[in-house]
Design a protein around this motif. Structure first.
Motif, PDB file in Angstrom:
ATOM      1  N   ASP A 185      54.633   3.601 -17.027  1.00 28.05           N
ATOM      2  CA  ASP A 185      55.903   3.751 -16.312  1.00 28.05           C
ATOM      3  C   ASP A 185      56.591   5.034 -16.749  1.00 28.05           C
ATOM      4  O   ASP A 185      57.175   5.114 -17.829  1.00 28.05           O
ATOM      5  N   LYS A 186      56.505   6.047 -15.906  1.00 28.36           N
ATOM      6  CA  LYS A 186      57.195   7.302 -16.190  1.00 28.36           C
ATOM      7  C   LYS A 186      58.345   7.535 -15.210  1.00 28.36           C
ATOM      8  O   LYS A 186      58.890   8.632 -15.133  1.00 28.36           O
ATOM      9  N   THR A 187      58.715   6.460 -14.489  1.00 27.94           N
ATOM     10  CA  THR A 187      59.830   6.547 -13.537  1.00 27.94           C
ATOM     11  C   THR A 187      61.143   6.131 -14.183  1.00 27.94           C
ATOM     12  O   THR A 187      62.183   6.748 -13.957  1.00 27.94           O
ATOM     13  N   HIS A 188      61.066   5.077 -15.006  1.00 26.77           N
ATOM     14  CA  HIS A 188      62.271   4.556 -15.639  1.00 26.77           C
ATOM     15  C   HIS A 188      62.376   4.949 -17.109  1.00 26.77           C
ATOM     16  O   HIS A 188      63.277   4.496 -17.811  1.00 26.77           O
ATOM     17  N   THR A 189      61.440   5.741 -17.583  1.00 27.79           N
ATOM     18  CA  THR A 189      61.476   6.245 -18.955  1.00 27.79           C
ATOM     19  C   THR A 189      61.387   7.767 -18.932  1.00 27.79           C
ATOM     20  O   THR A 189      60.807   8.349 -18.004  1.00 27.79           O
ATOM     21  N   PHE A 190      61.961   8.395 -19.977  1.00 27.43           N
ATOM     22  CA  PHE A 190      62.006   9.855 -19.998  1.00 27.43           C
ATOM     23  C   PHE A 190      61.692  10.355 -21.409  1.00 27.43           C
ATOM     24  O   PHE A 190      61.992   9.687 -22.405  1.00 27.43           O
ATOM     25  N   PRO A 191      61.089  11.545 -21.509  1.00 27.19           N
ATOM     26  CA  PRO A 191      60.669  12.042 -22.822  1.00 27.19           C
ATOM     27  C   PRO A 191      61.744  12.832 -23.549  1.00 27.19           C
ATOM     28  O   PRO A 191      62.519  13.569 -22.941  1.00 27.19           O
ATOM     29  N   LEU A 192      61.745  12.670 -24.879  1.00 26.70           N
ATOM     30  CA  LEU A 192      62.515  13.537 -25.760  1.00 26.70           C
ATOM     31  C   LEU A 192      61.532  14.557 -26.329  1.00 26.70           C
ATOM     32  O   LEU A 192      60.578  14.197 -27.014  1.00 26.70           O
ATOM     33  N   ILE A 193      61.777  15.832 -26.047  1.00 24.25           N
ATOM     34  CA  ILE A 193      60.816  16.889 -26.329  1.00 24.25           C
ATOM     35  C   ILE A 193      61.339  17.772 -27.451  1.00 24.25           C
ATOM     36  O   ILE A 193      62.511  18.166 -27.459  1.00 24.25           O
ATOM     37  N   SER A 194      60.479  18.107 -28.392  1.00 24.96           N
ATOM     38  CA  SER A 194      60.850  19.020 -29.465  1.00 24.96           C
ATOM     39  C   SER A 194      60.792  20.459 -28.968  1.00 24.96           C
ATOM     40  O   SER A 194      60.232  20.749 -27.900  1.00 24.96           O
ATOM     41  N   LYS A 195      61.331  21.372 -29.749  1.00 23.59           N
ATOM     42  CA  LYS A 195      61.288  22.788 -29.399  1.00 23.59           C
ATOM     43  C   LYS A 195      59.844  23.264 -29.267  1.00 23.59           C
ATOM     44  O   LYS A 195      59.491  23.964 -28.301  1.00 23.59           O
ATOM     45  N   ALA A 196      58.995  22.892 -30.226  1.00 26.90           N
ATOM     46  CA  ALA A 196      57.597  23.332 -30.197  1.00 26.90           C
ATOM     47  C   ALA A 196      56.895  22.823 -28.949  1.00 26.90           C
ATOM     48  O   ALA A 196      56.140  23.568 -28.294  1.00 26.90           O
ATOM     49  N   GLU A 197      57.136  21.559 -28.591  1.00 26.46           N
ATOM     50  CA  GLU A 197      56.519  20.996 -27.382  1.00 26.46           C
ATOM     51  C   GLU A 197      57.019  21.703 -26.138  1.00 26.46           C
ATOM     52  O   GLU A 197      56.250  21.980 -25.205  1.00 26.46           O
ATOM     53  N   PHE A 198      58.288  22.010 -26.115  1.00 29.54           N
ATOM     54  CA  PHE A 198      58.881  22.685 -24.964  1.00 29.54           C
ATOM     55  C   PHE A 198      58.270  24.073 -24.758  1.00 29.54           C
ATOM     56  O   PHE A 198      57.985  24.484 -23.628  1.00 29.54           O
TER      57      PHE A 198
END
Length: 647
Positions: free
Chosen positions: A404-417
């Protein structure tokens, strides 16, 4: 981008504004001295023993200046007995006479106590809420009339070495000022300057100035504008008395006070502080001291690069322009994120603390007015289905494994971004600290329209750090929404309230911010209430009833604390309604300037009820007044029955 003449020493580092040094008895006040704490008695001034006893309790709780109301000549005269009793008991704390409407009482008090406070809005003017069209000539005649009324007090203060506070209140500006300047910070400043110029003409400079309001935003803008006007007109840099008037009780009073006072202290403005709470006055000084002590030297407050050019508008509110990502930013109300990432497992019961309630019998969810918008669960996905409208945020490494990627969202680090990972197509949260922002990050942000920034600071005093970064974003043309995050460790709940209301609340007063996230291990319900309370006090998201209640004084004509608690109990479900609760007519329709309804003492156990600034019911017996207030709200169609949620 334009250069803004500074109203304070620096936008990025703490430095006290250099002021005149004045004397209040033997006590020094100004930038050469520590920031002083003061408070005000609530006992009837004619009760000599009661006043002395309360003064002693206040002094022993940390109060360095004690203010006492003197509404008439008899109270002014009795200040002599109170002062004598305190001195005999060994207390040398200076006393201040608080004066409204009665110059003869002020002139008497100035011969007795160390300082008098006058309110320009009612010292020489009567307030009738009339709009008057003044010509320049007729306005000049009014100023001359004020001079004649005020000059005797100035001369007495100069002769006796008595200090004076010229204390403008937002809610009690005179009809004359309102007619020319409106209900504005500019009008507040002009009201004080009229009186101040009379003092300067007489070479009397032992003066403190205040610009109080129950609205922290108005209060902050007024003090900033005052500091700038004094400099622009080459007047002396008078010390400033800081306070949010009618702040209220409990959490609300602490949030509003810290937001207004703390934001100005961050700018180096302020030489004495009074926290106005609807509580016994001995509880005010410790709160003021906690605010002030944040500005003692702290090596962890790392240096920030100075700002020379900026679009920042410190004298009026202007919301930062951000684009919309899902339901965050642009014209959306600021969002609230609850941090449950430290939990081993999130249970359905945990949702109660963040405003979401599961009702087993009808098998559905209910939400109250303090229901959060997102919950951050870190590396542990929540195992049950969340209520409709509440979304989950997870660390990217976990999120990318979910179906389920519709009702959940990612917290992204600077390196990942920066490494072009596979983001969510609709909404991503970039987790960055102010110290980790560099050119590569700024450039990448410029081309990403589905990223909302969660911005944290490791600086103990985070407000100026947040402000600097947001100003840099504007300079770079970065319009991604920004959610402010603060982590608080081993602090009491009261300290967290005071710190967060300045660190984040100050930024919202300046028009910055699209959301709030508080990371605190204990007291999740109280921390959630704090997040919504900060947004409410900043007037950016109204989620509950607002109470504008005075701190009580010797003029109060009923039990203010008990009445405030009763009114709150009966009306705290009326989202967005503002109710003013004032102990007397001095703190009446003017002081509750933007309240929808008012409850004002006018005599012993007699109440007047107001709709806005218009009195609609007079001399209501106090035992019936709360019911009559509720009837008035019902008549206007602003009442709804409280909804019971079975927990």
């Amino acid at each position: 981008m334009a250069y803004i003449p500074l109203y304070c020493p620096s936008l990025t580092s703490y430095s006290r504004r250099i002021t005149n040094q004045i004397k209040i008895g033997d006590l020094g006040l100004g930038s050469d001295f520590p920031i002083r704490v003061q408070s005000m008695t609530t006992v009837d001034t004619m009760d000599t023993k009661g006043s002395i006893d309360q003064c002693i309790r206040m002094i022993e709780s940390g109060c360095e200046i004690v203010r006492i109301t003197a509404p008439s000549v008899k109270e002014a005269q009795n200040l002599e007995n109170i002062k004598k009793g305190l001195r005999l008991a060994g207390y040398t704390t200076p006393l201040v006479a608080d004066i409204h409407f009665t110059p003869n009482a002020a002139e008497l008090a100035a011969r007795i106590v160390e300082k008098v406070r006058v309110n320009p809005g009612n010292y020489a003017d009567k307030k009738r809420f009339e709009v008057i069209d003044y010509s320049d000539a007729s306005y000049a005649l009014e100023l001359e009339r004020i001079r004649e009324r005020f000059l005797p007090l100035v001369k007495i203060c100069k002769e006796y070495g008595t200090a004076m506070r010229i204390g403008t209140n937002h809610g009690s500006l005179s009809d004359r000022i309102l007619s020319r300047y409106g209900d504005t910070p500019a009008g507040m400043v002009e009201s004080a300057l009229e009186f101040l110029k009379i003092c300067e003409d007489e070479n009397y400079f032992n003066v403190v100035i205040s610009m109080k309001s129950s609205n922290p935003q108005v209060m902050v803008h007024a003090y900033r504008l005052l500091a700038k006007r004094l400099e622009d007109e080459r007047m002396k840099p008078y010390p400033l008395h800081l306070g949010v008037t009618e702040a209220g009780e409990g959490e609300d009073g602490r949030i509003k006070s810290s937001m207004g006072i703390g934001t100005l202290l961050e700018d180096g403005l302020g030489d004495t502080v009074r926290v106005s709470l609807t509580e016994d006055p001995e509880f005010e000084s410790p709160v003021a001291r906690k605010l002030i002590d944040r500005y003692l030297p702290n090596p962890n407050n790392f240096e920030l690069k100075p700002i020379e050019f900026t679009s920042f508008e410190p004298f009026s509110y202007k919301k930062r322009k951000s684009f919309e990502v899902a339901n965050i930013g642009s014209q959306n109300v600021p969002r609230v994120i609850a941090d449950f990432s430290d939990r081993d497992k999130v249970e359905i019961e945990d949702m109660k603390s963040i405003g979401h309630f599961y009702l087993p019998l009808p098998d559905k969810w209910k939400m109250n007015d303090l229901g959060v918008d997102f919950v951050y669960s870190g590396k542990k996905p929540i195992s049950f289905m969340l209520p409709n409208g509440l979304k989950e945020i997870l660390d990217y490494e976990v999120w990318q494994t979910l179906e389920d990627k519709t009702h959940t969202f990612p917290l992204i680090s600077k390196a990942e971004f920066l490494t072009n990972i596979d983001f969510s197509e609709s909404l991503n949260f970039l987790d960055i600290s102010t110290e980790n922002i560099d050119e590569s990050l700024l450039e990448k942000l410029k081309s990403n329209k589905n990223v909302s920034i969660i911005l944290s600071s490791e600086r103990p005093n985070a407000y100026v750090d947040f402000r600097k970064v947001l100003l840099e974003f504007d300079n770079q043309g970065i319009k991604n929404p920004v959610i402010f995050r603060r982590r608080y460790g081993v602090l009491s709940l009261e300290q967290i309230q005071l710190h967060a209301a300045t660190d984040i609340g100050g930024a919202f007063l300046d028009g910055f911010g699209d959301g709030i996230m508080l990371t605190v291990k204990e007291n999740p319900k109280e921390i959630n209430s704090l997040a919504f309370g900060i947004l409410q006090a900043a007037r950016t998201r109204i989620s509950k009833t607002e109470y504008i209640s005075c701190p009580s004084c010797g003029r109060t004509l009923f039990d203010l604390q008990e009445t405030t608690a009763l009114i709150r109990k009966r009306t705290d479900h009326l989202k967005g309604v503002k109710i003013g609760i004032m102990g007397c007519i001095v703190n009446g329709p003017g002081e509750m300037a933007d309240a929808d309804y008012g409850y004002v003492g006018i005599g012993k156990d007699k109440i007047s009820l107001y709709r806005g600034q218009e009195v609609v019911k007079r001399s209501v017996a106090s035992q019936n007044a709360v019911d009559e207030l509720i009837n008035l709200i019902k008549e206007d169609g602003n009442w709804n029955e409280p909804e019971t949620i079975e927990e």
